[in-house]
Scaffold this active site. Structure first.
Site, PDB file in Angstrom:
ATOM      1  N   GLY A 183       5.075   1.626   4.426  1.00 60.53           N
ATOM      2  CA  GLY A 183       6.262   2.155   4.428  1.00 60.53           C
ATOM      3  C   GLY A 183       7.395   1.450   3.512  1.00 60.53           C
ATOM      4  CG  HIS A 197      -5.698   1.884   5.200  1.00 54.02           C
ATOM      5  ND1 HIS A 197      -5.247   2.704   6.170  1.00 54.02           N
ATOM      6  CD2 HIS A 197      -4.705   0.958   5.240  1.00 54.02           C
ATOM      7  CE1 HIS A 197      -3.935   2.427   6.475  1.00 54.02           C
ATOM      8  NE2 HIS A 197      -3.652   1.320   5.970  1.00 54.02           N
ATOM      9  CD  GLU A 252      -2.886   5.630   6.829  1.00 56.92           C
ATOM     10  OE1 GLU A 252      -2.870   5.520   5.425  1.00 56.92           O
ATOM     11  OE2 GLU A 252      -2.027   4.959   7.331  1.00 56.92           O
ATOM     12  CD  GLU A 258      -3.080  -2.517   7.458  1.00 54.68           C
ATOM     13  OE1 GLU A 258      -2.378  -2.627   6.711  1.00 54.68           O
ATOM     14  OE2 GLU A 258      -3.962  -1.391   7.044  1.00 54.68           O
ATOM     15  CG  ASN A 272      -1.653   1.475   1.298  1.00 53.51           C
ATOM     16  OD1 ASN A 272      -1.689   2.299   0.511  1.00 53.51           O
ATOM     17  ND2 ASN A 272      -2.313   1.313   2.556  1.00 53.51           N
ATOM     18  CD1 TRP A 273       3.296   1.052  -3.052  1.00 54.35           C
ATOM     19  CD2 TRP A 273       3.380   2.145  -4.994  1.00 54.35           C
ATOM     20  NE1 TRP A 273       3.871   0.087  -4.167  1.00 54.35           N
ATOM     21  CE2 TRP A 273       3.867   0.989  -5.151  1.00 54.35           C
ATOM     22  CE3 TRP A 273       3.124   3.026  -6.050  1.00 54.35           C
ATOM     23  CZ2 TRP A 273       4.377   0.789  -6.447  1.00 54.35           C
ATOM     24  CZ3 TRP A 273       3.777   2.749  -7.347  1.00 54.35           C
ATOM     25  CH2 TRP A 273       4.430   1.628  -7.522  1.00 54.35           C
ATOM     26  CE  LYS A 274      -0.093   3.475   4.819  1.00 49.95           C
ATOM     27  NZ  LYS A 274      -0.267   3.392   6.228  1.00 49.95           N
ATOM     28  CB  SER A 329       5.615  -1.499  12.038  1.00 55.16           C
ATOM     29  OG  SER A 329       5.260  -0.256  12.249  1.00 55.16           O
ATOM     30  N   GLY A 377       2.840   2.326  10.673  1.00 55.97           N
ATOM     31  CA  GLY A 377       3.711   3.644  10.529  1.00 55.97           C
ATOM     32  C   GLY A 377       4.563   3.912  11.874  1.00 55.97           C
TER      33      GLY A 377
END
Ligand code: 13P
Length: 251
Positions: A236, A96, A98, A168, A9-11, A214, A174
């Site tokens: 990440g 997600h 976020e 998650e 997931n490149w966000k 992470s 992160g």
């Protein structure tokens, strides 16, 4: 048997050019050969999907990071599941943390997104997970139960076969703080049992449940080793082709 999947997931990272280079580097590495039964999926920003589709082999999956609840119409700025499919993706991440926390997406909206994704032949990668406060209060299982019961409500068993789940824990995203292999296994086992209760043994056995938070080359193997962990959703570390592929090769 269940598919093993490592998804990146490149966000909201990379320009189109940088994204193409990253996808090409992943493809070059993957073409050397993948571990038996392991699939990889890239989830770049919307703007990159059609271009990346052109430079990766068919065995690498493509996902969007979100989709609209609606099919089409006057919804300025939204991107529908049909558009995502027409750009060449086969998957879409829904729910997600976020999106849930920053954009206040509700269980009801996520349920609509999952349904419109399936209708448009996309496989939803449905995310769930508790935040730090919920973990400290010891209510993490209840939180995840509610997210799954509501977000994945009223899906036929046939359609459910398209769904991938990503657990998650928000406190691990992160932060550099990974769930221990034991914590991951405990929650994945809980989720699998919940799927059994809601959708039956066959669905529970077949559904891939990915861990996210992470995850990196140094800890992926011990997390993936768990019987109910079928791969990872990587943030990440997916922005570096070598790290992402090292994770995919940790099975
Ligand atoms: P990190 O791997 O950066 O913690 O992000 C996890 C994540 O949110 C993947 O969707």
């Amino acid at each position: 048997m269940r598919r093993k999947i490592v998804a990146g997931n490149w966000k909201m990272n990379t320009t189109v050019q940088e994204g193409l280079e990253l996808a090409e580097a992943v493809a070059k590495n993957a073409e050397k050969g993948m571990p038996e039964g392991v699939s990889i999926i890239l989830a770049p920003p919307f703007t990159h999907i059609a271009g990346i589709k052109e430079v990766i082999p068919d065995f690498i999956g493509l996902a969007a990071q979100n989709c609209a609840t609606e099919e089409s119409g006057a919804f300025t700025g939204e991107v529908s599941a049909g558009m995502i499919a027409s750009a060449g993706a086969q998957y879409v991440i829904t729910g997600h943390s976020e999106r849930r926390s920053i954009y206040r997406e509700t269980d009801l909206e996520l349920n609509k997104k999952v349904k419109t994704a399936i209708k448009n032949k996309l496989s939803p990668v449905f995310c769930c997970g508790e935040n730090l406060d919920e973990r400290q209060k010891g209510i993490h299982s209840e939180v995840v139960r509610k997210q799954i019961e509501k977000g994945l409500a009223d899906i036929t068993k046939d359609d459910f076969q398209k769904i991938i789940i990503a657990y998650e824990p928000v406190w691990a995203i992160g932060t550099g703080k990974t769930a221990t292999p034991g914590q991951a296994q405990e929650m994945h086992h809980f989720i699998r049992n919940l799927l059994k209760e809601l959708y039956g043994e066959k669905i529970a056995d077949q559904t891939s449940i990915l861990y996210g938070g992470s995850c990196k080359p140094s800890n992926a193997a011990e997390i993936f080793e768990n019987i109910d962990v079928d791969g990872g959703l990587i943030g990440g570390a997916s922005l570096k082709a070598d790290d992402f592929m090292a994770i995919a090769r940790s099975f």
